[in-house]
Design a protein around this motif. Structure first.
Motif, PDB file in Angstrom:
ATOM      1  N   ASP A 299       0.308  -1.111   0.099  1.00 20.52           N
ATOM      2  CA  ASP A 299      -0.113  -0.107   0.488  1.00 20.52           C
ATOM      3  C   ASP A 299       0.569   1.621  -0.083  1.00 20.52           C
ATOM      4  N   CYS A 300       2.045   1.205   0.442  1.00 21.49           N
ATOM      5  CA  CYS A 300       3.170   2.055   0.945  1.00 21.49           C
ATOM      6  C   CYS A 300       3.540   2.489  -0.271  1.00 21.49           C
ATOM      7  N   ASN A 301       3.690   1.706  -1.222  1.00 26.21           N
ATOM      8  CA  ASN A 301       4.186   1.712  -2.674  1.00 26.21           C
ATOM      9  C   ASN A 301       3.131   2.565  -3.138  1.00 26.21           C
ATOM     10  N   LYS A 302       2.273   2.008  -3.349  1.00 20.47           N
ATOM     11  CA  LYS A 302       0.906   2.725  -4.230  1.00 20.47           C
ATOM     12  C   LYS A 302       1.045   4.269  -4.048  1.00 20.47           C
ATOM     13  N   ALA A 303       0.659   4.785  -2.617  1.00 20.02           N
ATOM     14  CA  ALA A 303       1.235   5.480  -2.057  1.00 20.02           C
ATOM     15  C   ALA A 303       1.975   6.557  -2.556  1.00 20.02           C
TER      16      ALA A 303
END
Length: 588
Positions: free
Chosen positions: A453-457
């Motif tokens: 999810d952090c990579n997507k953010a």
């Protein structure tokens, strides 16, 4: 429409739905209501019996069919299929041969004849000509009772007992006793599919009632009766053979083949006009070809011309007509697949994606084609994208964010994840939704999902420093120290590039924590052993051997304050922090 025709139509409908018992019921009513004997009705009912593997009744109807019309090749195909199912290979061969005499081009008769020859060859290849397997059949007696050639013999209890004795203990049976009984010879011949033309030794015995319950006779038969009217999938040979239900009058009454050449010529003219983009004229020629000879290729071509013309509704009707006629015309499954594919393309052109998916899928059911498979998957992806876009609502996304924040503050991590997921769906471009969900996932110890999810953010907003820090924390929890340092180094550079640097202290503290954990002493290890292990770390060795770093470290020994100036360089800062974490550089 007469009453007989109405019953026949109902029978055809039930047959198409594979409701064979109901089909038999309506074909029987049609036979009773018909003013004159109709060979097609008997053929249809025979096909229904074949589908139920009721070969005895199928044979009776097939023989009645050829009795009414002895010039109809399909009737003899019916007779042959029933004999084949009963294991009467010689009789099946004779009937297929008769069908070919009447119609030398009858493909199903040719195919059926090959099936008979293969079955006979398979049986003859066995040392005992297959008799061992036949006599071991638990339904032996029932099958013999259902075969017209042996039914009478089964009324003799002594003969039945002989068969049962041989079946239970072949070694204890006297072969002379078996071979000396002409009835047993006839039984074995029937089981082998042979016709010995022997006189009935008990001709005076009355014919048994035809109401006896038929069962499948397994006289070294293949797994199903041969295909009589159309090639189909092997898993349903009996049903597919029986698909020869005449929905129209027999071919002899409508000699369509006489116009095949003329129809093909019209099709060729239509193709020429199609290539010239004269679609109206091409449609006229395809229509002419269809009227001359029923071949769904002409309908497919007509649909293609209507599609190119932009008359999508007409193209849909042409494809539906082709599909509707395909089964009656025994069209090749690849051609039927093209009809379904063209329907899918037409609906795709009309932007009716759900119907496009429906018909692409039907096309693939008929015939696997890579291009159609790609179109199906592409259309399915487009449907998902449109559904997701239709769901986007920034206002509702904000409501979900606030709800997630409330759940998070209460420590209700599962519901926080659920709320932030709703936020992501409502506004997938807002990086906060992914970052906030990552924080909740980390609380649930789902660290890999938190990193994702952090990579997507970060993908949505590369300057979102908080997402980098949350990613590093999740990586640290998984003890991926090298990845933690890489993530924090990138975060530090981004933060300084923004001109603020307000997160630098937090980033450096987390970096040092990760480095410290990386180089901390292993349980039972002395400080000297720890330092020796750290000094052999490849990354530490590379830093210490770097001439630039050697100069900086030498300068720092003389003037410790100079080290702070060098720390302004991100690359130098990274290396110095690494040495501090490893204990090479000690700070007060």
């Amino acid at each position: 429409m007469s009453t007989a025709d109405e019953y026949k139509a109902q029978g055809n409908k039930h047959f198409a739905a594979k409701e064979f018992d109901q089909a038999i019921e309506f074909f029987t009513k049609a036979i009773e209501a018909s003013e004159t004997p109709n060979h097609v009705l008997y053929s249809n009912r025979s096909g229904s019996y074949l589908s139920l593997k009721n070969f005895k009744n199928a044979l009776e109807d097939a023989e009645e069919c050829v009795k009414i019309n002895g010039t109809w090749a399909k009737g003899y195909n019916r007779v042959a299929a029933a004999h084949f199912g009963l294991g009467n290979f010689d009789d099946a061969k004779q009937s297929y041969t008769k069908a070919l005499e009447l119609d030398p081009t009858n493909a199903m008769a040719k195919e059926g004849l090959k099936s008979v020859e293969n079955a006979v060859a398979s049986r003859n290849a066995k040392p005992d000509l297959g008799l061992g397997g036949m006599f071991s059949d638990p339904n032996l007696i029932t099958n013999l009772r259902n075969n017209p050639k042996t039914a009478e013999y089964m009324n003799d209890p002594a003969l039945v007992q002989k068969l049962l004795n041989f079946q239970s203990n072949p070694q204890a049976t006297n072969p002379t006793e078996l071979l000396g009984d002409p009835r047993l010879m006839q039984i074995m011949a029937v089981m082998m599919g042979l016709d010995l033309n022997m006189p009935d030794p008990e001709a005076s015995v009355p014919t048994p009632s035809s109401s006896s319950q038929p069962e499948e006779v397994k006289a070294e038969e293949p797994k199903a009766a041969p295909k009589v009217e159309e090639p189909v999938k092997k898993e349903e040979p009996i049903v597919s053979e029986a698909k020869d239900v005449e929905m129209e009058e027999p071919e002899e009454e409508q000699p369509e083949s006489d116009h095949k050449a003329e129809a093909d010529a019209a099709k060729a003219q239509g193709n020429t006009l199609y290539k010239q983009r004269k679609f109206d004229e091409a449609i006229e020629y395809y229509e002419k070809a269809w009227n001359l000879h029923k071949d769904i290729t002409y309908l497919n071509n007509r649909a293609a011309a209507e599609y190119e013309k932009g008359d999508f509704d007409a193209a849909i009707k042409s494809c539906e007509q082709a599909i509707d006629q395909a089964r009656d015309l025994r069209a090749d499954y690849k051609i039927v697949a093209k009809s379904f594919a063209r329907l899918g393309n037409t609906y795709l052109k009309k932007d009716d994606l759900h119907n496009a998916v429906k018909y692409f899928d039907k096309s693939l059911t008929e015939h696997r084609n890579a291009d159609i498979l790609n179109k199906l998957r592409s259309t399915q992806r487009e449907i998902k994208i449109r559904e997701a876009n239709a769901y986007i609502d920034p206002e509702k996304a904000e409501e979900a964010r606030l709800q997630g924040k409330e759940y998070f503050s209460k420590g209700d991590w599962p519901n926080a994840v659920k709320a932030y997921t709703e936020m992501v769906k409502r506004d997938p471009e807002d990086a906060r939704g992914y970052s906030n969900r990552a924080a909740a996932l980390a609380k649930l110890l789902s660290f890999p999902d938190a990193v994702e999810d952090c990579n997507k953010a970060i993908e949505k907003d590369p300057t979102f420093i908080r997402a980098y820090i949350r990613k590093a924390n999740a990586q640290l929890a998984m003890k991926e120290y090298t990845h933690v340092m890489e993530t924090l180094t990138e975060a530090r550079e981004k933060d300084l590039a923004l001109g603020e640097g307000k997160n630098v202290n937090e980033i450096d503290q987390l970096y040092n924590k990760a480095a410290s954990q990386r180089f901390q002493a292993i349980e039972g290890e002395t400080p000297e052993q720890t330092m020796d292990r750290v000094s052999r770390d490849p990354e530490i060795v590379a830093i210490l051997q770097d001439p630039v770093m050697q100069g900086i470290l030498g300068q720092a020994r003389e003037n410790p304050a100079a080290l702070q100036d060098h720390m302004r360089n991100p690359e130098v800062s990274k290396k110095i922090n690494m040495l501090i974490a490893a204990g090479v550089i000690r700070t007060r």
